[in-house]
Write an enzyme that holds these catalytic residues in place. Sequence first.
Site, PDB file in Angstrom:
ATOM      1  N   HIS A   1      72.656 -81.826  17.632  1.00 14.26           N
ATOM      2  CA  HIS A   1      72.819 -80.964  16.458  1.00 14.26           C
ATOM      3  C   HIS A   1      71.687 -79.939  16.433  1.00 14.26           C
ATOM      4  O   HIS A   1      70.827 -79.905  17.310  1.00 14.26           O
ATOM      5  CB  HIS A   1      72.749 -81.796  15.168  1.00 14.26           C
ATOM      6  CG  HIS A   1      73.919 -82.679  14.935  1.00 14.26           C
ATOM      7  ND1 HIS A   1      75.024 -82.292  14.203  1.00 14.26           N
ATOM      8  CD2 HIS A   1      74.173 -83.955  15.340  1.00 14.26           C
ATOM      9  CE1 HIS A   1      75.896 -83.283  14.155  1.00 14.26           C
ATOM     10  NE2 HIS A   1      75.406 -84.307  14.846  1.00 14.26           N
ATOM     11  N   SER A   2      71.668 -79.123  15.404  1.00 14.45           N
ATOM     12  CA  SER A   2      70.509 -78.296  15.086  1.00 14.45           C
ATOM     13  C   SER A   2      70.475 -78.178  13.563  1.00 14.45           C
ATOM     14  O   SER A   2      71.517 -78.310  12.913  1.00 14.45           O
ATOM     15  CB  SER A   2      70.612 -76.915  15.736  1.00 14.45           C
ATOM     16  OG  SER A   2      71.601 -76.123  15.120  1.00 14.45           O
ATOM     17  N   TYR A   3      69.257 -78.018  13.000  1.00 12.60           N
ATOM     18  CA  TYR A   3      67.980 -77.713  13.635  1.00 12.60           C
ATOM     19  C   TYR A   3      66.934 -78.671  13.067  1.00 12.60           C
ATOM     20  O   TYR A   3      67.222 -79.415  12.116  1.00 12.60           O
ATOM     21  CB  TYR A   3      67.561 -76.253  13.336  1.00 12.60           C
ATOM     22  CG  TYR A   3      67.439 -75.913  11.868  1.00 12.60           C
ATOM     23  CD1 TYR A   3      66.195 -75.918  11.234  1.00 12.60           C
ATOM     24  CD2 TYR A   3      68.557 -75.619  11.102  1.00 12.60           C
ATOM     25  CE1 TYR A   3      66.066 -75.614   9.893  1.00 12.60           C
ATOM     26  CE2 TYR A   3      68.434 -75.330   9.753  1.00 12.60           C
ATOM     27  CZ  TYR A   3      67.197 -75.326   9.154  1.00 12.60           C
ATOM     28  OH  TYR A   3      67.083 -75.062   7.814  1.00 12.60           O
TER      29      TYR A   3
ATOM     30  N   GLU B   1      68.250 -83.276  16.615  1.00  9.51           N
ATOM     31  CA  GLU B   1      68.248 -81.954  15.993  1.00  9.51           C
ATOM     32  C   GLU B   1      67.419 -81.043  16.896  1.00  9.51           C
ATOM     33  O   GLU B   1      66.212 -81.260  17.060  1.00  9.51           O
ATOM     34  CB  GLU B   1      67.643 -82.001  14.590  1.00  9.51           C
ATOM     35  CG  GLU B   1      68.380 -82.911  13.615  1.00  9.51           C
ATOM     36  CD  GLU B   1      69.672 -82.300  13.090  1.00  9.51           C
ATOM     37  OE1 GLU B   1      69.930 -81.120  13.408  1.00  9.51           O
ATOM     38  OE2 GLU B   1      70.404 -83.001  12.371  1.00  9.51           O
TER      39      GLU B   1
ATOM     40  N   HIS C   1      79.341 -79.955  14.114  1.00  9.51           N
ATOM     41  CA  HIS C   1      79.186 -78.943  13.072  1.00  9.51           C
ATOM     42  C   HIS C   1      79.332 -77.564  13.698  1.00  9.51           C
ATOM     43  O   HIS C   1      78.553 -77.177  14.580  1.00  9.51           O
ATOM     44  CB  HIS C   1      77.836 -79.097  12.375  1.00  9.51           C
ATOM     45  CG  HIS C   1      77.725 -80.358  11.587  1.00  9.51           C
ATOM     46  ND1 HIS C   1      76.532 -81.012  11.370  1.00  9.51           N
ATOM     47  CD2 HIS C   1      78.682 -81.098  10.950  1.00  9.51           C
ATOM     48  CE1 HIS C   1      76.750 -82.087  10.636  1.00  9.51           C
ATOM     49  NE2 HIS C   1      78.050 -82.161  10.378  1.00  9.51           N
ATOM     50  N   ALA C   2      80.313 -76.819  13.237  1.00  8.08           N
ATOM     51  CA  ALA C   2      80.746 -75.606  13.927  1.00  8.08           C
ATOM     52  C   ALA C   2      79.642 -74.560  14.041  1.00  8.08           C
ATOM     53  O   ALA C   2      79.550 -73.859  15.042  1.00  8.08           O
ATOM     54  CB  ALA C   2      81.960 -75.010  13.208  1.00  8.08           C
ATOM     55  N   ARG C   3      78.820 -74.420  13.015  1.00  7.57           N
ATOM     56  CA  ARG C   3      77.833 -73.339  13.007  1.00  7.57           C
ATOM     57  C   ARG C   3      76.618 -73.618  13.868  1.00  7.57           C
ATOM     58  O   ARG C   3      75.784 -72.734  14.070  1.00  7.57           O
ATOM     59  CB  ARG C   3      77.399 -73.059  11.571  1.00  7.57           C
ATOM     60  CG  ARG C   3      76.693 -74.226  10.873  1.00  7.57           C
ATOM     61  CD  ARG C   3      76.533 -73.912   9.406  1.00  7.57           C
ATOM     62  NE  ARG C   3      75.912 -74.992   8.642  1.00  7.57           N
ATOM     63  CZ  ARG C   3      75.860 -75.005   7.319  1.00  7.57           C
ATOM     64  NH1 ARG C   3      76.392 -74.017   6.633  1.00  7.57           N
ATOM     65  NH2 ARG C   3      75.268 -76.005   6.680  1.00  7.57           N
TER      66      ARG C   3
END
Length: 471
Positions: A354-356, A430, A221-223
């Site tokens: 990933h986040s968050y 996450e 996921h880019a953001r």
Amino acid sequence: MLVTTALLALAMGAFAIPHQQPFDPDLANAIPAYIQETDGVDRYDGHEVWRINWSNLSVASRTALHSVLESTGDIWKATPDVIDVHLPPRVAAFLPSLIPKDAQATKIVPDLQALVNLSLAHPVPGLAGAYATRSPLTNPPTDLPDGGWNVSTLGTVFHDAFQPLSAMDRFLDTLVKAFPATLRAVEIGQSSEGRPLRAYTAHRADGKEDAPEVVIISGQHAREWVGPASAIYFLHALLVNLNDDPNGTAAKVLREFTVTVVPTLNPDGIVYSREHSRMWRKNRQDVGGLVCKGVDLNTNWGYEYRPSRLACSESYSGQRPFEAPETAAMANYIVNGTADAPRKRMPRAFIDLHSYGQLFMFPYSFSCNVFPPDAENLMEAGIGVAKAIRMIGGPGYQTGQACQSTLRFSGDAADYTYAVGQVRWSYSAELRDTGTYGFMLPPFLIRPTGIDVVAGLSALALFIYNTEIEP
């Protein structure tokens, strides 16, 4: 303009919101919360993030509310208890009319642009604790006279800012040159826009032959910028700590395992997120729409995959599994290896960063009606990861089955590696935080998050070693 970390969030400008869409009261035909700019950089002045406690709602009511919020906003996180959603101003004004009376809404981010600016900050060389409020897009500060980074130490300024893709690539190339006996790079495929997808494999030259492999990926996921930053920090820490302490944890991990890191599985999206639209999530492939582009990579893996109908949705999974070249390349590596090194056996572990939310989750994501036979061991190892992070002073992480920890989608990477790839120790993580900054984690939290990852994934590797390799 120079500001300290404590004052950084106050040093923000304000401009008009581009392409702001009017609120459509007909929710059945509502349009996306925003459309990305094509001729500039998106701004989010006045955009808000709300946390809705929906724990009192029925499953049917939560499903209906999720559909409404997905149509009118940008869902950041959803768990059985709460859902976080980013809303443009006109939609936020109507939020009370969108949610059932049994749900409570709290504004957690009053001005998204302020956090966007914060995430773009970078340290000013020679001024301890000082940050410039916007990071250079192409030439970030370095700590060597020739414009490079001092990779002999984790203290390099590289880890003090979220770097552009070009800088990440140069830093990783520098690591390969600095540690040639331990680290190598291999291209496993290309993105939809033709950028190379690179894997970095670390193993001691005097380590175990045919060592089991641990695969770590990030950047689907880019953001979620902290994922690639933490993956690179983890790889760098293994190499530096191996040199500094030949008998330490990193030395043992790299003796007993081959560690492969793919820090930027979605390079096109990362570039677009940095240069055009900070909230961009998907890849950048053409999906046949006039306005919308991109596939959500983490719903495009080929296990319990479900095709999407709405191409503009942030969770658009495409029309077929592995439609995205990025997921196809990564799955091919997991199952088949590379042409130069065909896979003799499947990886021993897989972790998708990933986040968050501060979660460390095991399969399955697509449904809680299917329970993995290794659940007890996966839970025990996950608890060990959370404990290792807590023991170094890190934040609390929760562990459990993904479907119970957060509302996820089918086509998940860890579900695929576990069920199809037969990778027993498959997890989705996450990282920080729990919502104060969300995807806009400030750069001064890169190192602490990277340290969390080093402690947690090292503990996981040692748990696997003690359980399966040398019980």
